[in-house]
Design a protein around this motif. Structure first.
Motif, PDB file in Angstrom:
ATOM      1  N   MET A   1     149.148 -11.704 114.864  1.00  0.00           N
ATOM      2  CA  MET A   1     150.370 -12.179 113.992  1.00  0.00           C
ATOM      3  C   MET A   1     151.815 -11.934 114.704  1.00  0.00           C
ATOM      4  O   MET A   1     152.692 -12.839 114.976  1.00  0.00           O
ATOM      5  CB  MET A   1     150.411 -11.720 112.607  1.00  0.00           C
ATOM      6  CG  MET A   1     149.330 -12.546 111.833  1.00  0.00           C
ATOM      7  SD  MET A   1     149.530 -14.095 112.166  1.00  0.00           S
ATOM      8  CE  MET A   1     150.946 -14.749 111.272  1.00  0.00           C
TER       9      MET A   1
ATOM     10  N   GLN B   1     146.675  -4.565 106.237  1.00  0.00           N
ATOM     11  CA  GLN B   1     145.800  -4.087 107.499  1.00  0.00           C
ATOM     12  C   GLN B   1     147.022  -3.478 108.639  1.00  0.00           C
ATOM     13  O   GLN B   1     147.862  -2.808 108.295  1.00  0.00           O
ATOM     14  CB  GLN B   1     144.660  -4.884 107.942  1.00  0.00           C
ATOM     15  CG  GLN B   1     143.800  -4.803 107.228  1.00  0.00           C
ATOM     16  CD  GLN B   1     142.413  -5.283 107.631  1.00  0.00           C
ATOM     17  OE1 GLN B   1     142.017  -5.504 108.706  1.00  0.00           O
ATOM     18  NE2 GLN B   1     141.564  -5.772 106.763  1.00  0.00           N
ATOM     19  N   CYS B   2     147.298  -4.581 109.463  1.00  0.00           N
ATOM     20  CA  CYS B   2     148.304  -4.522 110.425  1.00  0.00           C
ATOM     21  C   CYS B   2     149.687  -4.579 109.678  1.00  0.00           C
ATOM     22  O   CYS B   2     150.679  -3.850 109.999  1.00  0.00           O
ATOM     23  CB  CYS B   2     148.363  -5.315 111.458  1.00  0.00           C
ATOM     24  SG  CYS B   2     149.193  -6.979 111.180  1.00  0.00           S
ATOM     25  N   GLY B   3     149.575  -5.386 108.655  1.00  0.00           N
ATOM     26  CA  GLY B   3     151.127  -5.365 107.705  1.00  0.00           C
ATOM     27  C   GLY B   3     152.076  -6.650 108.317  1.00  0.00           C
ATOM     28  O   GLY B   3     152.855  -6.768 107.340  1.00  0.00           O
ATOM     29  N   TYR B   4     151.942  -6.917 109.452  1.00  0.00           N
ATOM     30  CA  TYR B   4     152.769  -7.815 109.778  1.00  0.00           C
ATOM     31  C   TYR B   4     152.943  -9.222 109.100  1.00  0.00           C
ATOM     32  O   TYR B   4     154.106  -9.526 108.917  1.00  0.00           O
ATOM     33  CB  TYR B   4     152.433  -8.401 111.368  1.00  0.00           C
ATOM     34  CG  TYR B   4     153.522  -9.102 112.278  1.00  0.00           C
ATOM     35  CD1 TYR B   4     154.462  -8.369 112.675  1.00  0.00           C
ATOM     36  CD2 TYR B   4     153.632 -10.340 112.401  1.00  0.00           C
ATOM     37  CE1 TYR B   4     155.566  -9.061 113.432  1.00  0.00           C
ATOM     38  CE2 TYR B   4     154.662 -11.150 113.254  1.00  0.00           C
ATOM     39  CZ  TYR B   4     155.599 -10.370 113.492  1.00  0.00           C
ATOM     40  OH  TYR B   4     156.509 -10.935 114.339  1.00  0.00           O
ATOM     41  N   CYS B   5     152.004  -9.956 108.520  1.00  0.00           N
ATOM     42  CA  CYS B   5     152.304 -11.189 107.934  1.00  0.00           C
ATOM     43  C   CYS B   5     152.355 -10.792 106.488  1.00  0.00           C
ATOM     44  O   CYS B   5     152.715 -11.771 105.582  1.00  0.00           O
ATOM     45  CB  CYS B   5     150.992 -11.660 107.579  1.00  0.00           C
ATOM     46  SG  CYS B   5     149.658 -10.952 106.573  1.00  0.00           S
ATOM     47  N   GLN B   6     152.623  -9.418 105.941  1.00  0.00           N
ATOM     48  CA  GLN B   6     152.573  -9.328 104.359  1.00  0.00           C
ATOM     49  C   GLN B   6     153.925  -9.647 103.956  1.00  0.00           C
ATOM     50  O   GLN B   6     153.804  -9.944 102.738  1.00  0.00           O
ATOM     51  CB  GLN B   6     152.211  -8.021 104.478  1.00  0.00           C
ATOM     52  CG  GLN B   6     150.752  -7.528 104.614  1.00  0.00           C
ATOM     53  CD  GLN B   6     149.614  -8.370 103.910  1.00  0.00           C
ATOM     54  OE1 GLN B   6     149.804  -8.807 102.861  1.00  0.00           O
ATOM     55  NE2 GLN B   6     148.493  -8.073 104.350  1.00  0.00           N
TER      56      GLN B   6
ATOM     57  N   CYS C   1     146.827 -14.614 107.542  1.00  0.00           N
ATOM     58  CA  CYS C   1     147.009 -13.186 107.896  1.00  0.00           C
ATOM     59  C   CYS C   1     145.483 -12.998 108.790  1.00  0.00           C
ATOM     60  O   CYS C   1     144.525 -13.321 108.550  1.00  0.00           O
ATOM     61  CB  CYS C   1     146.241 -12.503 106.495  1.00  0.00           C
ATOM     62  SG  CYS C   1     145.942 -10.962 106.941  1.00  0.00           S
ATOM     63  N   ARG C   2     146.033 -12.708 110.166  1.00  0.00           N
ATOM     64  CA  ARG C   2     145.221 -12.575 111.144  1.00  0.00           C
ATOM     65  C   ARG C   2     144.045 -11.643 110.855  1.00  0.00           C
ATOM     66  O   ARG C   2     142.807 -11.495 111.407  1.00  0.00           O
ATOM     67  CB  ARG C   2     145.984 -12.306 112.653  1.00  0.00           C
ATOM     68  CG  ARG C   2     145.118 -11.990 113.777  1.00  0.00           C
ATOM     69  CD  ARG C   2     144.239 -13.322 114.052  1.00  0.00           C
ATOM     70  NE  ARG C   2     143.328 -13.089 115.429  1.00  0.00           N
ATOM     71  CZ  ARG C   2     142.143 -12.487 115.426  1.00  0.00           C
ATOM     72  NH1 ARG C   2     141.601 -12.310 114.110  1.00  0.00           N
ATOM     73  NH2 ARG C   2     141.550 -12.397 116.234  1.00  0.00           N
ATOM     74  N   CYS C   3     144.539 -10.367 110.078  1.00  0.00           N
ATOM     75  CA  CYS C   3     143.582  -9.357 109.758  1.00  0.00           C
ATOM     76  C   CYS C   3     142.524  -9.818 108.810  1.00  0.00           C
ATOM     77  O   CYS C   3     141.863  -9.038 108.446  1.00  0.00           O
ATOM     78  CB  CYS C   3     144.295  -8.400 109.483  1.00  0.00           C
ATOM     79  SG  CYS C   3     145.615  -7.835 110.813  1.00  0.00           S
TER      80      CYS C   3
ATOM     81  N   THR D   1     143.039 -10.343 105.250  1.00  0.00           N
ATOM     82  CA  THR D   1     143.152  -9.588 103.841  1.00  0.00           C
ATOM     83  C   THR D   1     143.276 -10.489 102.785  1.00  0.00           C
ATOM     84  O   THR D   1     143.662 -10.016 101.749  1.00  0.00           O
ATOM     85  CB  THR D   1     144.511  -8.747 104.139  1.00  0.00           C
ATOM     86  OG1 THR D   1     145.695  -9.665 104.236  1.00  0.00           O
ATOM     87  CG2 THR D   1     144.461  -7.642 105.045  1.00  0.00           C
TER      88      THR D   1
HETATM   89  S1  FES Z   1     147.718  -7.692 107.588  1.00  0.00           S
HETATM   90 FE1  FES Z   1     147.745  -8.128 109.708  1.00  0.00          FE
HETATM   91  S2  FES Z   1     148.245 -10.292 110.017  1.00  0.00           S
HETATM   92 FE2  FES Z   1     148.017  -9.996 107.681  1.00  0.00          FE
END
Ligand code: FES
Ligand code: FES
Lengths: 756, 151
Positions: A385, B97-102, B133-135, B137
């Motif tokens: 992302m 998870q990675c948090g980027y989309c949150q 959300c690529r991760c 979630t």
């Molecule tokens: S938590 Fe990683 S893209 Fe949503």
């Protein structure tokens, strides 16, 4: 208690101490400047003074402990789980722990290039011992300090939740009170480690230490770097694989555009540089635009005119962690249709035999029935992302770099060579990554950022647009596999034959299940050279082989009239009791264990005509995972109702975070199985953004995911990758139940078809 | 270049920018509000979601010249202390998870609950399908939205 050598002498400790006290070479550390170096949780007071105990932790005079998480974080949650392991052995209350991301430091965290590596699901596994030893050593030093202060035998001192006690004298002191003295104690040569039954933190879910910062939008990603005076850079790469930069046509015109500072070309590597295994990079020569703001640079790069020329074919020697390997890169503009034809042609020719048990050829000759199926999967783009980006400030012979990367130890030697400065003059800060999935193990973008900074003599943030990110990929290779099974007249399995290959590598693991469970077994492989760059993608090779193998076993079970779980368990029983061959690389009993657990937890025997169920199990990255996927059909569209998942990855450090990771891996697997695909036409990637590259979305995610862990006391193994590969087979098998059709070729659903 | 006055998170700001500059980059580059993320730049991922007069919009598609006197709320302005019910639910479910989309997910979810305090699964899917959300979630996001709705 387990006694363990600390492998850390007084000298190495002193070295570590000196480093941790050492200032930053450029006097600026972005992450530390935008976040308090410690994060006061509710009620946590900052200490007046910190005492460095070892590379992993420092203790404040008020008892607050800062634990440094050594490996970069990309969503696998090591920034929480690694410190949990240290805290467990330190015997400190988790409430008194603050966590910081460590800088890259091969001195503090030895084992380069993998000392601070996030990938291959090896973080917790490889750091399990060092993290425990770090906590236990610090605890021992605190005990020694207390023993000396109170003049009592060290053996009589106990610890609990950050407090030292001496029972007979009734003395007690907090870790904070003893921290100054402990910092002077020599590092013990040997320490005791706790038994798993005594764990108070490991195995007890802790929330993500960055949770609050994430939900409030604090700067933490490389993209968020706001260094004062930093310029924004973007690079233009060739439109097709097989091309390279010839010249920039209109640099002066671009330089005159608003906010633009400079336009030039860069070369990622100096002449004669011997690339490493992770220096994969299709476009080492780029055109670069540097300016004040992102938007201005975006406009300018759109107007940039560059000339491209074909690459020549080349043969190079690459350093694969100390061993030389030869790589051939062909010239030309490649096409997916040609790749597919080449792979099909090789499928019909003899491959390179990588394993043969018994006499498979005779078994096939004598078979009453042969079942054959062919499987394929396309290239995949990682699509993290957060697009690739990096900050760099190169000043003379020193460099500070900061951004998202999985493998600092792999790229730093390259960076030093390209900049022409010593490695020890580079300081690398690892920001939280907006996803990695393998892509950020190839950090050519970091070298690019630093070369640009060197050229313009200013701090620079290099940003890839989504289009850059998707079309300058290090893709998951495209693969093919053919499975054949020989059955006798009683439908008993006589032999299995697998042939697999891909561009540019074979996906085969010849010694994995079902090898070892079948008397007559043949495994062959092939590979086709290409100039399209590929690399690790969540569970490399397994992410294709698992789906092919587990779909084929399902088809085979059906042909043999057996329950698919029962059939797998029979094979595993054979592999356990009387294995064929000596090189099988899995533990058949743990494999069977996850299948039995998923059978029980999913209620496999349940009879529900509307529910179409598929099972799959796989072993990779030292862990075992089985899924049962439940589908219903709504208005002719498949809906994933539930995935039940059983995992054996040994001790689970942070159960809720591990569950989150499994849920994510499952959803990711469903998305990639149904939609994931990159194709090439004349070297040009055919998708460049999310309007073309279909990603799984909320309405298509499983309605429920039910994750179970096998409870044991085996040292922890991988978790980021293992839940991913078996999803493909579970989904294909459930879709077969729902539709009567077997799904052999990914992506299973074309454009325009979606889950319900 | 032109000067625009913007109301962001309850504060007035003057910015000099090309009128075509998307608010995403004004927030990130001019106002140092980097909580709003860049993911695709073409309205296909939702990472850049902010509220414009309380409605979720993709800031990568909104030129600074098109804002006028409408108010903008970003993730940084959603609450003072990170205690908006949606943020609290996110923490309770440990969603990222990675948090980027949150940030984008939270802005979409909070706008949804503002207009529909008790959304059905279908309502949630419809409102959230634009946020990738690529991760993966999504299951936790949905659970957190339901928790926030019930509070
Ligand atoms: S938590 Fe990683 S893209 Fe949503
Ligand atoms: S960045 Fe705006 S929707 Fe993706």
């Amino acid at each position: 208690m387990t006694l363990i050598k600390t492998k850390q002498g007084r000298r190495s400790f002193i070295k570590v101490s000196a480093l941790s006290g050492g200032g930053l070479m450029l006097g600026f550390n972005w992450l530390a400047s935008c976040q308090p170096s410690v994060k006061p949780e509710a009620g946590l007071q900052l200490p007046d003074e910190w005492f460095d105990i070892n590379a992993y932790l420092k203790i404040g005079n008020n008892g607050v402990v800062t634990i440094f998480s050594p490996n970069p974080e990309f969503g696998q949650n090591v920034k929480t789980s690694m410190p949990m392991i240290v805290a467990e052995e330190l015997e400190v209350d988790w409430k008194n722990v603050m966590v910081e991301q460590a800088l890259y430091s091969p001195e503090k965290f030895p084992g380069a290039p993998f000392g601070q590596f996030s990938g291959g699901s090896r973080g917790i596994m490889s750091k399990w011992e060092p993290l425990r030893v770090a906590g236990a050593s610090a605890k021992q030093m605190l005990k020694e300090a207390a023993a000396q202060t109170w003049e009592v035998p060290v053996e009589e001192i106990t610890t609990e939740a950050g407090v030292l006690h001496h029972e007979t004298s009734g003395k007690s002191a907090s870790y904070g009170e003893m921290a100054a003295a402990a910092a002077q104690i020599p590092v013990p040569e040997e320490v005791e480690l706790k038994e798993p039954k005594d764990y108070k933190i490991i195995g007890h879910s802790k929330k993500n230490v960055d949770g609050l910062d994430i939900v409030t939008g604090k700067p933490m990603f490389g993209m968020d770097n706001q260094t004062e005076g930093a310029l924004v850079a973007m690079a233009v790469h060739p439109p097709a694989f097989g091309l390279t930069l010839k010249a920039i046509g209109n640099a002066d015109e671009i330089k005159a555009m608003p906010g633009i500072k400079d336009v030039f070309g860069i070369k990622a590597y100096k002449e004669g540089f011997k690339r490493g295994y992770f220096d994969t990079n299709a476009f080492p020569e780029l055109a670069v635009v540097v300016g004040n703001t992102t938007w201005e640079v975006m406009q300018a790069r759109k107007a940039l005119v560059a000339e491209w020329q074909p690459i020549e074919s080349s043969d190079s020697v690459i350093d694969r962690f100390g061993a030389d390997i030869n790589v051939h890169t062909p010239a030309g503009l490649e096409n997916t249709v040609d790749h597919n034809q080449q792979m099909e042609a090789l499928m019909d020719k003899p491959g390179k035999v990588v394993r043969r048990d018994g006499d498979p050829e005779s078994a096939f000759k004598n078979a009453a029935k042969v079942i054959e199926s062919n499987y394929s999967a396309p290239y995949l783009a990682h699509n993290c992302m957060e697009p690739m980006n990096f900050f760099a400030h190169v000043k003379g012979d020193k460099a500070f770099v900061s951004g998202p990367l999985q493998a600092p130890g792999l790229i730093e030697p390259t960076l030093a060579h390209s900049l022409g400065i010593p490695e020890q003059n580079i300081e690398t800060e690892m920001t939280r990554m907006g996803g990695g999935f393998g892509r950020r193990a190839y950090s050519h973008y970091m070298v690019e950022a630093a070369l640009i900074s060197q050229q313009v003599n200013a701090p620079v943030k290099l940003i890839y647009t989504r289009e850059d990110d998707m079309t300058n990929g290090i893709y998951r290779p495209t693969y093919r596999a053919r499975y054949r099974a020989a059955l006798d007249e009683n439908n008993q399995l006589l032999a299995l034959h697998v042939k697999a290959g891909g561009v540019p590598e074979s996906p085969l693991f010849a010694n994995r299940f079902p090898a070892g469970s079948i008397d007559n077994y043949l495994a062959e492989e092939f590979a086709i050279d290409s100039n399209i760059t590929t690399g690790a993608f969540r569970a490399p090779r397994s992410n294709f082989m698992a789906g092919a193998e587990q779909s084929f076993l399902d088809e085979l079970a059906e042909a043999m009239g057996k329950d698919p779980i029962e059939f797998r368990l029979e094979l595993l029983k054979r592999a356990q009791e009387n294995p064929v061959g000596k090189t099988n690389d899995y533990d058949a009993s743990r494999y069977a264990g996850v299948l039995e657990l998923v059978r029980e937890k999913s209620g496999w025997g349940r009879n529900d005509a509307s529910m179409h169920r598929g099972v799959s199990a796989y072993f990779c990255h030292n862990s075992y995972v089985a899924h049962v996927l439940d589908l219903t059909m709504e208005n002719g569209k498949p809906v994933v109702e539930k995935v039940t998942c059983a995992i054996d990855c040994g001790i689970v450090v942070n159960p809720d975070a591990a569950t989150n990771m499994a849920e994510g891996g499952i959803t990711d697997g469903i998305g990639n199985a149904l939609y994931g695909e990159m194709t090439f036409k004349d070297g040009v990637p055919q998708k460049n953004n999310f309007h073309q590259y279909r990603m799984i979305r909320m309405s298509e995610a499983p309605k429920a995911v039910d994750v179970h862990f096998v409870q044991n006391e085996i040292n922890p193994t991988g978790l980021g990758e293992p839940p991913f590969p078996p999803v493909f087979g579970a989904l294909a098998n459930a879709m077969h139940k729902a539709t009567g059709t077997r799904y052999y070729h990914q992506p299973f659903l074309g454009e325009g078809i979606s889950l319900g | 270049m032109a000067t625009f006055s913007l109301n962001v998170n309850g504060k007035k700001h003057q910015v000099d920018a090309d009128p075509a500059t998307p608010i995403l980059w004004v927030l990130r580059d001019h106002l140092n509000l980097v909580g709003t993320k860049y993911g695709c730049g073409i309205a296909a991922c939702g990472a850049c979601t902010v509220h414009l007069d309380g409605v979720a919009v993709r800031s990568c598609q909104l030129p600074v010249s098109g804002v006028g006197d409408k108010t903008i709320t970003t993730i940084e302005g959603l609450s003072e202390q990170g205690d908006h019910p949606v943020q609290k639910a996110w923490l309770e479910h440990d969603v990222p998870q990675c948090g980027y989309c949150q940030a984008g997910q939270i802005m979409s979810a909070s706008a949804l609950l503002e207009s529909n305090p008790n959304p059905s699964d279908a309502d949630i899917d419809a409102a959230m399908d634009g946020n990738i959300c690529r991760c993966g979630t999504y299951t936790r996001i949905k659970a957190a939205i339901k928790t926030a709705a019930s509070n």
